[in-house]
Every structure is written in C-alpha cells, then in structure tokens.
Design a protein around this motif. Structure first.
Motif, PDB file in Angstrom:
ATOM      1  N   UNK A   1      19.929 -20.224  10.308  1.00  0.00           N
ATOM      2  CA  UNK A   1      18.676 -20.545  10.974  1.00  0.00           C
ATOM      3  C   UNK A   1      17.496 -20.580  10.221  1.00  0.00           C
ATOM      4  N   UNK A   2      16.845 -21.709  10.313  1.00  0.00           N
ATOM      5  CA  UNK A   2      15.766 -22.202   9.436  1.00  0.00           C
ATOM      6  C   UNK A   2      14.511 -21.586  10.187  1.00  0.00           C
ATOM      7  N   UNK A   3      13.658 -21.208   8.899  1.00  0.00           N
ATOM      8  CA  UNK A   3      12.383 -20.590   9.579  1.00  0.00           C
ATOM      9  C   UNK A   3      11.421 -21.774   9.744  1.00  0.00           C
ATOM     10  N   UNK A   4      10.600 -21.276  10.590  1.00  0.00           N
ATOM     11  CA  UNK A   4       9.278 -22.528  10.777  1.00  0.00           C
ATOM     12  C   UNK A   4       8.375 -22.326   9.886  1.00  0.00           C
ATOM     13  N   UNK A   5       7.793 -23.343   9.106  1.00  0.00           N
ATOM     14  CA  UNK A   5       6.774 -23.455   8.218  1.00  0.00           C
ATOM     15  C   UNK A   5       5.654 -23.790   8.895  1.00  0.00           C
ATOM     16  N   UNK A   6       4.470 -23.255   8.706  1.00  0.00           N
ATOM     17  CA  UNK A   6       3.165 -23.720   9.387  1.00  0.00           C
ATOM     18  C   UNK A   6       2.803 -24.803   8.729  1.00  0.00           C
ATOM     19  N   UNK A   7       2.025 -25.629   9.171  1.00  0.00           N
ATOM     20  CA  UNK A   7       1.386 -26.916   8.862  1.00  0.00           C
ATOM     21  C   UNK A   7       0.143 -26.732   8.770  1.00  0.00           C
TER      22      UNK A   7
END
Length: 68
Positions: A1-7
């Motif tokens: 599962x990939x982690x969400x990277x905040x932009x």
C-alpha cells in the motif's frame, strides 16, 4: 500500500527559502534609528562641544533638513 504524500499549495520559490518578515520587523529598527539620530543631532543637549566647528555646522544643517 502506498502512502499519500501531501503536496504544497504553492510551488516552491526558485531562489530558495521564501522568508517574509512582519511589518514591525522593519519599522521598529527604522524608528529606533531615527530616534537615536534625533537625540544625537539635538544641539540643546550638546553642552560641551569641543570639536571642529565645520562638523557642528554640518550636523546643525542636517538637523534643520530633517525637521522640515
């Protein structure tokens, strides 16, 4: 599962770190400078002026220009 990277909402500045100072960070040192300059140029407080008269005349002229 990939982690969400905040932009970032805004793109990063090109020159590096974007530093913004509050208005008082510029106003207070400026005000202090002019207050100290006025204290130095006040001829009524210069009781013992044992210097070159040309310098005293120059300082008096600068004070006259500032007080206008």
């Amino acid at each position: 599962m990939s982690a969400h990277i905040p932009t970032r909402p805004h793109p990063a500045p090109r020159g590096g770190v974007d530093i913004r100072l509050p208005w008082w960070a510029f106003a207070l040192p400026t005000l202090a400078f002019f207050v100290l300059l006025a204290l130095i140029l006040n001829p009524t407080d210069a009781h013992a002026a044992a210097g070159d008269p040309a310098i005293a005349q120059l300082l008096e002229r600068v004070q006259q220009l500032i007080s206008r």
